[in-house]
Design a protein around this motif. Structure first.
Motif, PDB file in Angstrom:
ATOM      1  N   GLY A 168      68.211  27.209  41.997  1.00 32.17           N
ATOM      2  CA  GLY A 168      68.174  27.576  40.585  1.00 32.17           C
ATOM      3  C   GLY A 168      68.033  29.073  40.420  1.00 32.17           C
ATOM      4  O   GLY A 168      67.161  29.698  41.038  1.00 32.17           O
ATOM      5  N   ARG A 169      68.888  29.670  39.593  1.00 27.16           N
ATOM      6  CA  ARG A 169      68.850  31.121  39.394  1.00 27.16           C
ATOM      7  C   ARG A 169      67.538  31.528  38.729  1.00 27.16           C
ATOM      8  O   ARG A 169      67.067  30.885  37.793  1.00 27.16           O
ATOM      9  CB  ARG A 169      70.030  31.575  38.544  1.00 27.16           C
ATOM     10  CG  ARG A 169      70.088  33.088  38.331  1.00 27.16           C
ATOM     11  CD  ARG A 169      71.201  33.481  37.391  1.00 27.16           C
ATOM     12  NE  ARG A 169      72.505  33.181  37.970  1.00 27.16           N
ATOM     13  CZ  ARG A 169      73.633  33.114  37.261  1.00 27.16           C
ATOM     14  NH1 ARG A 169      73.607  33.291  35.961  1.00 27.16           N
ATOM     15  NH2 ARG A 169      74.783  32.854  37.859  1.00 27.16           N
ATOM     16  N   ILE A 170      66.937  32.615  39.201  1.00 24.39           N
ATOM     17  CA  ILE A 170      65.655  33.096  38.687  1.00 24.39           C
ATOM     18  C   ILE A 170      65.882  34.141  37.607  1.00 24.39           C
ATOM     19  O   ILE A 170      66.667  35.071  37.770  1.00 24.39           O
ATOM     20  CB  ILE A 170      64.808  33.693  39.830  1.00 24.39           C
ATOM     21  CG1 ILE A 170      64.470  32.616  40.865  1.00 24.39           C
ATOM     22  CG2 ILE A 170      63.527  34.324  39.287  1.00 24.39           C
ATOM     23  CD1 ILE A 170      63.788  33.149  42.106  1.00 24.39           C
ATOM     24  N   ASN A 171      65.176  33.955  36.492  1.00 20.07           N
ATOM     25  CA  ASN A 171      65.176  34.938  35.405  1.00 20.07           C
ATOM     26  C   ASN A 171      63.756  34.991  34.850  1.00 20.07           C
ATOM     27  O   ASN A 171      63.334  34.102  34.120  1.00 20.07           O
ATOM     28  CB  ASN A 171      66.173  34.548  34.311  1.00 20.07           C
ATOM     29  CG  ASN A 171      66.211  35.554  33.168  1.00 20.07           C
ATOM     30  OD1 ASN A 171      65.436  36.512  33.147  1.00 20.07           O
ATOM     31  ND2 ASN A 171      67.081  35.326  32.209  1.00 20.07           N
ATOM     32  N   GLU A 219      56.489  23.875  41.229  1.00 18.17           N
ATOM     33  CA  GLU A 219      56.790  25.298  41.115  1.00 18.17           C
ATOM     34  C   GLU A 219      58.252  25.604  40.834  1.00 18.17           C
ATOM     35  O   GLU A 219      58.610  26.758  40.616  1.00 18.17           O
ATOM     36  CB  GLU A 219      56.369  26.014  42.412  1.00 18.17           C
ATOM     37  CG  GLU A 219      57.205  25.653  43.640  1.00 18.17           C
ATOM     38  CD  GLU A 219      56.726  24.402  44.354  1.00 18.17           C
ATOM     39  OE1 GLU A 219      57.022  24.264  45.554  1.00 18.17           O
ATOM     40  OE2 GLU A 219      56.078  23.555  43.714  1.00 18.17           O
ATOM     41  N   CYS A 220      59.124  24.606  40.834  1.00 17.53           N
ATOM     42  CA  CYS A 220      60.565  24.892  40.825  1.00 17.53           C
ATOM     43  C   CYS A 220      61.068  25.296  39.444  1.00 17.53           C
ATOM     44  O   CYS A 220      60.451  25.016  38.418  1.00 17.53           O
ATOM     45  CB  CYS A 220      61.353  23.690  41.345  1.00 17.53           C
ATOM     46  SG  CYS A 220      61.694  22.421  40.111  1.00 17.53           S
ATOM     47  N   ASN A 221      62.225  25.954  39.420  1.00 23.00           N
ATOM     48  CA  ASN A 221      62.861  26.345  38.158  1.00 23.00           C
ATOM     49  C   ASN A 221      64.198  25.635  37.974  1.00 23.00           C
ATOM     50  O   ASN A 221      65.045  26.077  37.201  1.00 23.00           O
ATOM     51  CB  ASN A 221      63.063  27.860  38.114  1.00 23.00           C
ATOM     52  CG  ASN A 221      64.176  28.323  39.051  1.00 23.00           C
ATOM     53  OD1 ASN A 221      64.525  27.629  40.012  1.00 23.00           O
ATOM     54  ND2 ASN A 221      64.739  29.479  38.781  1.00 23.00           N
ATOM     55  N   CYS A 222      64.394  24.543  38.707  1.00 18.80           N
ATOM     56  CA  CYS A 222      65.673  23.819  38.625  1.00 18.80           C
ATOM     57  C   CYS A 222      65.412  22.332  38.406  1.00 18.80           C
ATOM     58  O   CYS A 222      66.000  21.480  39.074  1.00 18.80           O
ATOM     59  CB  CYS A 222      66.508  24.055  39.883  1.00 18.80           C
ATOM     60  SG  CYS A 222      65.626  23.797  41.443  1.00 18.80           S
TER      61      CYS A 222
END
Length: 681
Positions: free
Chosen positions: A487-490, A426-429
């Motif tokens: 990790g910054r979410i966009n 699920e991660c964004n980093c």
């Protein structure tokens, strides 16, 4: 500052376009000279020279993946639609090769046509008893099976957004089921086939599934929870039924028979979902609690598979050996995704076998293997066999290859390239080790650290609380300083999305605010990493695994790696345990040991040479086996809860008597003395 950053961005883009060819090198040096004047640091130029090739390689991959994702987003592409393009290119190419066993009376060499025209199922033994067969699914045959699944699902009255729980061991049908369901927008919950009773019931229930599809090998586990599931749950099974009374009592329908009668042509259905809509659910491993269903959207599936393909030098003629469970992202996205999206052939194994691993790779001419967790260590623990030196494997890609076994694994098995990556489902980093740096799970550029908005931030002790500065922002870590990866979410960028879990509360718990700047939000990985001066990242521990002893932080992952290597790559779980009246937590190691004498004195001598005093286990627990998850992650929760109190005759617990300089058995008397503070630690 912005001007010089722009100059460097232009240089990086120029280098990426030229793909590291020599003519641009002089121009790059000139630009770097200007950059150094601005930075005023010759140390920084050394970092640039050391990492510029790596950064440009990664930049080229990012631009390629980002471009294709933007195109798919505009076209509202889905994974089934992208797979259809692969079928058009090479309909008769093998998509899946699956080896299984059975029992039949026939003659050697007879070919059996299985249901659904899956060809090349060849008997490998004469006349009777157990035999080995190979199922080869072409791309066309896989697509036809998916169409049958879609027609079957429509006949059930299911609609977009409905969920079906899938609970079976790894086989090509698993991919056909979730892909066929996705053709009409039905979402699949991929259930870990190792789960039983309460854990199984939890995973099916939280998914909100309307139906459950399971392999008949799981019939008893399903029977145990069927009475606690919602009353209108519908059951379907695949596999040998043998007029089973249990299946009849549950009113289980035969999925195989239903699919045999289903049409093979595309369903007359217009899918409303797009690239950023839900595809299926993959559950977290549950090492620290009950598993959570992580949402996987179509764009996330594409992103993970595409980064694997472009980062590690894969090509469309590769054959991948995939022995990982298909309920896990590494097996069903990084592995199967190469087949569905890029046309590679995947050899699917029902489960991992260390003794057959290299024999299978040689037999099927595999060129790529996928690993996770402790698989590489298990392979090193096997005796030497001829096949490990006579295979075609050139790339090993996966995550969790310990630094303590990395070089031994590469040298012994003659692997030319290791593609290590980091990233939860699920991660964004996510991180990639694109240049094979030993021990690293990836990197972040030191030249343009903000280009990929991830960061290691300081945390407080064992509770993993993010530390803040006077402005309320998270505090970045310096090189060499362990920290939490965020990790910054966009949500407008497919590379930066965080889609979370089926449960919104669980999603909110993984989000922090005011991390990089005021008003932003970021995904909190829960993992502690450390970055060196060149930007390479090294995994340390999951949050809460690191413990403090004698004023020092002890990394359980590092100690596990050292102890496992000393013990011939056996399973080891390291954790901290509380001792009354003593600050911090004492180290304890649960070691898998069956039969024979465990040489405690030799072990202590080796440990004293390999580990600093504060990292040496104060307690040892010798047990028949150390529990692992289905993806080979060490389970520590239970053994940590049980501590060092003696209770099982099959296990032995020892205490490091620092005054006497040796380990001694923990008896009831010694345990009482430790608890009462009468023993010096």
């Amino acid at each position: 500052m912005h001007l010089m950053s722009g100059v460097l961005v232009c240089l990086c883009a120029f280098g990426a376009v030229r793909l590291l060819s020599l003519p641009w090198f002089c121009s790059l040096l000139a630009g770097l000279g200007l950059f150094v004047v601005w930075r005023g640091s010759w140390k920084f130029i050394l970092v640039v020279l050391r990492t510029i090739k790596r950064d440009l390689m990664c930049l080229a991959v990012i631009l390629r993946v980002k471009s294709s994702m933007d195109r798919n987003l505009r076209n509202r592409s889905t994974i089934p639609a992208l797979f259809a393009q692969m079928v058009t290119r090479h309909p008769d190419k093998p998509a899946f090769i699956y080896e299984t066993t059975g029992e039949v009376r026939t003659q050697q060499g007879i070919q059996i046509n299985a249901c659904f025209n899956i060809s090349h199922i060849v008997v490998k033994a004469d006349c009777i008893s157990m035999f080995i067969i190979f199922q080869v699914w072409s791309f066309r045959e896989l697509q036809e099976r998916c169409h049958a699944v879609a027609h079957w699902a429509l006949a059930q009255g299911w609609a977009e957004g409905d969920v079906v729980a899938l609970y079976m061991e790894s086989q090509p049908l698993v991919a056909a089921l979730w892909l066929g369901l996705a053709m009409i927008g039905v979402e699949t919950a991929l259930i870990n086939h190792n789960l039983r009773q309460h854990s199984l019931l939890h995973c099916v229930s939280v998914s909100g599934a309307r139906a459950m599809v399971f392999g008949t090998e799981m019939r008893e586990a399903v029977s145990e929870v069927s009475g606690s599931l919602q009353p209108d749950m519908v059951f379907f099974s695949s596999g040998e039924r043998d007029d089973d009374e249990m299946l009849r009592s549950l009113q289980v329908q035969s999925l195989d028979a239903l699919l045999d009668r289903s049409p093979k042509h595309p369903p007359n259905y217009t899918l409303r979902k797009g690239f950023n809509d839900r595809l299926f659910y993959i559950y977290t491993s549950g090492t620290t609690g009950m598993p959570k269903p992580a949402v996987v959207v179509h764009s996330r599936y594409y992103r993970i598979a595409a980064f694997g393909f472009y980062s590690f030098g894969l090509c469309r003629d590769d054959i991948i050996y995939n022995c990982l469970p298909l309920y896990h992202s590494a097996g069903t996205i990084m592995g199967v995704g190469q087949c569905l999206l890029f046309g590679l052939t995947v050899v699917v194994r029902r489960k991992f076998s260390a003794s057959r691993f290299w024999d299978d790779c040689a037999k099927h001419n595999c060129t790529v293997i996928i690993y996770i967790g402790e698989i590489c260590r298990y392979l090193l623990a096997q005796p030497v066999r001829p096949s490990e030196a006579h295979h075609c494997v050139r790339v090993a890609m996966g995550n969790g290859l310990r630094q303590s076994v990395w070089e031994e694994f590469v040298q012994r098995f003659r692997i030319k390239r290791v593609g290590e990556f980091y990233g939860a489902t699920e991660c964004n980093c996510s991180l990639i080790n694109i240049d094979g740096k030993v021990g690293a799970c990836g990197f972040n550029s030191r030249i343009l650290p903000s280009f990929y908005p991830i960061r290691l931030v300081r945390v407080q002790g064992e509770n993993g609380q993010l530390l803040r500065d006077s402005q309320g922002l998270c505090i970045p870590c310096l090189p060499g300083e362990p920290g939490m990866l965020v990790g910054r979410i966009n949500h407008t960028d497919p590379l930066r999305r965080f889609d979370g879990y089926a449960d919104q509360d669980a999603t909110n718990q993984k989000i922090a605010h005011n991390v990089f700047k005021m008003g932003d939000s970021a995904y909190v990985s829960g993992d502690v990493l450390v970055m060196d001066e060149y930007g390479y990242m090294y995994f340390r521990d999951r949050s809460g695994d690191t413990f403090r002893w004698r004023g020092e932080n002890v990394s359980t992952t590092e100690v596990e790696g050292v102890l496992s290597r000393l013990l011939g790559h056996t399973d080891v779980a390291v954790y901290g345990v509380s001792v009354p009246g003593v600050e911090g937590k004492a180290g304890m190691a649960a070691i898998a040991h069956t039969g024979g004498q465990f040489d405690l004195d030799a072990f202590l001598i080796a440990v004293q040479k390999a580990l600093p005093s504060y990292a040496r286990p104060v307690f040892l627990r010798l047990m028949p086996c150390v529990d692992t998850t289905g993806t080979f992650k060490i389970q520590k929760t239970q053994v940590q809860r049980e501590g060092y109190k003696p209770k099982d005759s099959l296990e032995e617990i020892y205490f490091l008597n620092s005054c006497a300089g040796h380990y001694e058995a923990v008896t009831d008397e010694l345990y009482s003395a430790i608890m009462e503070g009468r023993v010096c630690l």
